[in-house]
Design an enzyme around this catalytic site. Structure first.
Site, PDB file in Angstrom:
ATOM      1  N   VAL A   1       0.843  -1.188   0.000  1.00 28.84           N
ATOM      2  CA  VAL A   1       0.000   0.000   0.000  1.00 28.84           C
ATOM      3  C   VAL A   1       0.881   1.242   0.000  1.00 28.84           C
ATOM      4  O   VAL A   1       2.046   1.191   0.369  1.00 28.84           O
ATOM      5  CB  VAL A   1      -0.948   0.013   1.218  1.00 28.84           C
ATOM      6  CG1 VAL A   1      -2.024  -1.045   1.048  1.00 28.84           C
ATOM      7  CG2 VAL A   1      -0.188  -0.199   2.508  1.00 28.84           C
ATOM      8  N   CYS A   2       0.297   2.342  -0.437  1.00 28.50           N
ATOM      9  CA  CYS A   2       1.032   3.597  -0.453  1.00 28.50           C
ATOM     10  C   CYS A   2       1.389   3.989   0.970  1.00 28.50           C
ATOM     11  O   CYS A   2       0.618   3.712   1.868  1.00 28.50           O
ATOM     12  CB  CYS A   2       0.187   4.686  -1.098  1.00 28.50           C
ATOM     13  SG  CYS A   2       0.137   4.478  -2.873  1.00 28.50           S
ATOM     14  N   PRO A   3       2.508   4.606   1.209  1.00 27.56           N
ATOM     15  CA  PRO A   3       3.443   5.152   0.211  1.00 27.56           C
ATOM     16  C   PRO A   3       4.592   4.202  -0.137  1.00 27.56           C
ATOM     17  O   PRO A   3       5.552   4.633  -0.749  1.00 27.56           O
ATOM     18  CB  PRO A   3       4.001   6.366   0.953  1.00 27.56           C
ATOM     19  CG  PRO A   3       4.104   5.892   2.369  1.00 27.56           C
ATOM     20  CD  PRO A   3       2.946   4.936   2.571  1.00 27.56           C
TER      21      PRO A   3
END
Lengths: 75, 352
Positions: free
Chosen positions: A12-14
């Site tokens: 998942v981001c970041p």
């Protein structure tokens, strides 16, 4: 010039961008980095980062539903 | 009338997903990338919404009450909330719209968020929350403390925000790579094109303003909110108490629907199952978000984006401490992760 591949699917981001930054720092100037990712927000964050740093993007495309690949050249 | 919540929520979910409007990212960027574009977009929503709220109050459409500031609860709760949204990889709205994109990690965070907010508001920890939030100081809104009309604050905030927007827009920008288009016209703009953060912020402001009269018409005099409806849904599931179903519950369901529609239509929906580390972080983040938001009196939306537009001390303090909490977590998990933690996240680099 050689090409390196960074697979970040499932992250998942970041983190895709965090890893892209760490990886590009480790490769020689002129080399290309292929980043595969499936975090939607990175479709905005990674091209923006490449633009901010003046790295040319030589390929940016979909690999399927919610999965993308982008190739950034270290300049 | 409750259905207006569903429709407005769906519109919001669509815009959040397509605009990639992530408050966690906005706060995190300040510390990780030293960029304030998204934070400016976030403040732009507050500023434009503040104009709408002040106008609606002036017209007598709404008259929201401001309670005395529960100083300790807001500071502690906001720090916990800000820290937790980094773990959950999304704040309240971020977690909700990512659920609509098919991220199972966000489903997990959302379930724990609703359950822990329910426990803090109506369950075993309700007494603790009530006690913490009853320790107040006699401050309500900033304009009341200063003894001035709220319009002065609205004008000041709007001017400062527009200056920041102008500065961001006047930086010469290099062209940003985009995906090859597959559609044309309206479908291209709605489902493919990259939306500018400030354009997204303006659309969200309009939705946030519209939430006030629509919600008030159903007897819930408030703007956008996520924490209370998340707690209400979780509690309704286990108690079947229909009293809990209000406009905001429909709003929350609408956000999931809207982001699902946006993601599905733009080829950005896929069920994505996270690894063990992400699952653990989602659980911890979800619980922390529920606890933090219940103490703070709202999440990044209810407190930091809506209560700020009313210029309540609670909203602005929550905004500041959530930002600080996000910075702390960003330092621990993103900027200086320990070697052990970085081990299972080492880049899988291969030569092609």
């Amino acid at each position: 010039m050689s090409t390196h591949v960074l697979k970040t699917d499932g992250q998942v981001c970041p983190f895709p961008l965090v890893e892209a930054k760490a990886t590009i720092a480790a490769i020689p100037i002129g080399d290309e980095l292929v980043i595969d990712f499936d975090c939607t927000q990175a479709t905005e964050a990674i091209p923006q980062w490449a633009a901010d740093n003046g790295y040319p993007v030589t390929n940016f495309d979909r690999r399927g539903d919610a999965s993308w690949t982008i190739t950034v050249q270290k300049a | 009338m409750l259905l207006t919540g569903l429709v407005l929520g769906a519109a919001l979910g669509f815009v959040l997903q397509r605009g990639r409007f992530c408050v966690t990212g906005a706060f995190r960027d300040v510390f990780v990338a030293r960029k304030t574009t998204w934070l400016t977009a976030f403040v732009l929503v507050i500023a434009v919404q503040a104009v709408g709220v002040a106008a609606l109050e002036g017209l007598g459409v709404i008259s929201p009450a401001s309670d005395p500031l529960p100083l300790g609860a807001v500071v502690v709760g906001s720090l916990i909330f800000g820290y937790s949204i980094v773990l959950a990889a999304g704040c309240a709205t971020g977690t909700v719209y990512r659920s609509g994109e098919g991220l199972v990690g966000s489903w997990i965070a959302l379930i724990f968020y609703g359950a822990s907010a329910g426990a803090m508001k109506y369950g075993v920890f309700a007494d603790l929350t009530t006690w913490a939030r009853s320790q107040t100081v006699s401050l309500t809104t900033i304009h009341e403390t200063l003894g001035i009309s709220s319009w002065f604050l609205v004008a000041g905030l709007l001017a400062a925000t527009l200056y920041a927007v102008h500065r961001h827009l006047s930086v010469p920008r290099r062209p940003v790579a985009t995906l090859p288009p597959r559609r044309t016209g309206v479908a291209h703009v709605l489902l493919e094109k990259r939306w500018h953060p400030f354009a997204t912020a303006l659309v969200i402001s309009v939705i946030a303003i519209a939430a006030w009269p629509l919600s008030t018409a159903t007897g819930r005099e408030a703007g956008l909110g996520i924490t209370t409806p998340a707690a209400d849904i979780a509690t309704y599931v286990v108690t079947a108490d229909t009293e809990l179903i209000d406009w905001a519950v429909f709003l929350l369901v609408g956000i999931v629907l809207g982001s699902f529609i946006a993601a599905k239509a733009s080829g950005e929906f896929r069920i994505r199952v996270p690894d063990a580390t992400t699952v653990l972080r989602s659980i911890a983040g979800g619980i922390g978000m529920g606890v933090g938001a219940a103490l703070a009196g709202g999440c990044t939306i209810g407190a930091a984006m809506v209560a700020t537009a009313q210029f309540s001390w609670e909203g602005w303090l929550a905004f500041g401490f959530m930002l600080l909490g996000t910075g702390l977590a960003a330092k621990v998990y993103i900027i200086n992760p320990s070697r052990a933690a970085a081990g299972d996240r080492a880049p899988a680099l291969t030569n092609a």
